[in-house]
Enzyme design. Structure first.
Site, mmCIF file in Angstrom:
data_model
loop_
_atom_site.group_PDB
_atom_site.id
_atom_site.type_symbol
_atom_site.label_atom_id
_atom_site.label_comp_id
_atom_site.label_asym_id
_atom_site.label_seq_id
_atom_site.Cartn_x
_atom_site.Cartn_y
_atom_site.Cartn_z
ATOM 1 N N ASP A 119 -6.419 -6.806 -3.613
ATOM 2 C CA ASP A 119 -6.861 -5.819 -4.590
ATOM 3 C C ASP A 119 -8.377 -5.936 -4.805
ATOM 4 O O ASP A 119 -8.967 -6.981 -4.533
ATOM 5 C CB ASP A 119 -6.172 -6.051 -5.946
ATOM 6 C CG ASP A 119 -4.667 -5.867 -5.852
ATOM 7 O OD1 ASP A 119 -4.212 -5.164 -4.928
ATOM 8 O OD2 ASP A 119 -3.953 -6.445 -6.700
HETATM 9 N N1 URA Z 1 -0.854 -9.773 -5.062
HETATM 10 C C1 URA Z 1 -1.522 -8.950 -5.893
HETATM 11 O O1 URA Z 1 -1.017 -8.541 -6.916
HETATM 12 N N2 URA Z 1 -2.781 -8.608 -5.567
HETATM 13 C C2 URA Z 1 -3.411 -9.066 -4.455
HETATM 14 O O2 URA Z 1 -4.573 -8.729 -4.227
HETATM 15 C C3 URA Z 1 -2.697 -9.920 -3.607
HETATM 16 C C4 URA Z 1 -1.415 -10.253 -3.928
#
Ligand code: URA
Length: 241
Positions: free
Chosen positions: A103
């Site tokens: 993310d």
């Molecule tokens: N899980 C998440 O919620 N976000 C990420 O970036 C990676 C794994």
């Protein structure tokens, strides 16, 4: 076999037109002979010298990046900075892309490669490549949380998750915060955040520490990257067998 101009341009000796200039100028030898034809087909393992300097053809490139927050795990975006913007020009090889996504606000280990087959295998659910994250949580994760995660959570929308492993590093009952490490073998959308949301907790910080045999080097600053070592690459290919 590929054209000499492509060989040199792919190896970032210069742009296609710069490469044409140096070929025309007689600065390139192939297997000991000056070659003035950009169209000349050469083998990937040919001995190619530019002004006496060897240019070794490497088809695939692998970089381990410490992704900073605020950058998208994408190859291009009209408005926002992507992880490819963190690469030096000479490392922006054709088709190089992040393997999976973190993310925008997640930091840590991200592999970038133009080896599409390896990338595909590392992401394929049947390979179960484990990924470990550090998280700071709003909420107190305890043994019950660990048990629920180990049993395999069902998210609010009915998504069933494979068992994960929770390691509680710190619980702060006054501040209602915890620090944890979690290992999962899938990569569903916002998976870690959704896992803790299902337990009534919010992920405040998330950082990927490892992916299969790769671990985030302690001395790799956010925004920095380096090529995989031969050992790391060999271990990674082993996973994808
Ligand atoms: N899980 C998440 O919620 N976000 C990420 O970036 C990676 C794994």
């Amino acid at each position: 076999m590929l054209r000499l101009d492509k060989f040199l341009a792919n190896m970032k000796v210069g742009s296609r037109s710069q490469v044409h200039e140096i070929i025309k100028a007689g600065q390139v030898t192939v297997n000991g002979k000056v070659c003035r034809s950009a169209k000349q087909k050469v083998k990937e393992d040919a001995e190619v010298l530019v002004n006496g300097q060897a240019v070794v053809y490497q088809q695939y490139h692998y970089f381990l990046l410490n992704k900073p927050a605020g950058v998208l795990s994408a190859t291009e975006d009209s408005r926002q900075k992507t992880v490819l913007d963190l690469l030096k020009d000479q490392d922006r090889y054709q088709k190089i892309a992040p393997v999976g996504r973190l993310d925008k606000d997640t930091t840590g280990l991200l592999l970038l490669t133009n080896d599409g087959q390896l990338a595909h295998q590392l992401l394929a659910p049947e390979y179960h490549v484990p990924k470990t994250y550090y998280a700071l949580l709003a909420g107190v994760a305890d043994e019950e949380t660990a048990k629920a995660i180990a049993a395999g959570l069902t998210l609010k929308d009915g998504t069933e998750l494979k068992p994960g492993q929770l390691n509680i590093l710190r619980q702060d009952k006054d501040q209602e915060q915890s620090e944890i490490e979690i290992t999962i073998t899938e990569g569903k959308y916002h998976q870690v955040k959704r896992m803790f949301a299902s337990q009534g907790m919010k992920v405040l910080k998330l950082k990927r520490l490892s992916m299969g045999p790769l671990t985030l080097p302690a001395d790799l600053a956010p925004g920095s990257y380096r090529p995989l070592t031969e050992e790391e690459l060999a271990a990674l290919k082993q996973v994808a067998l």
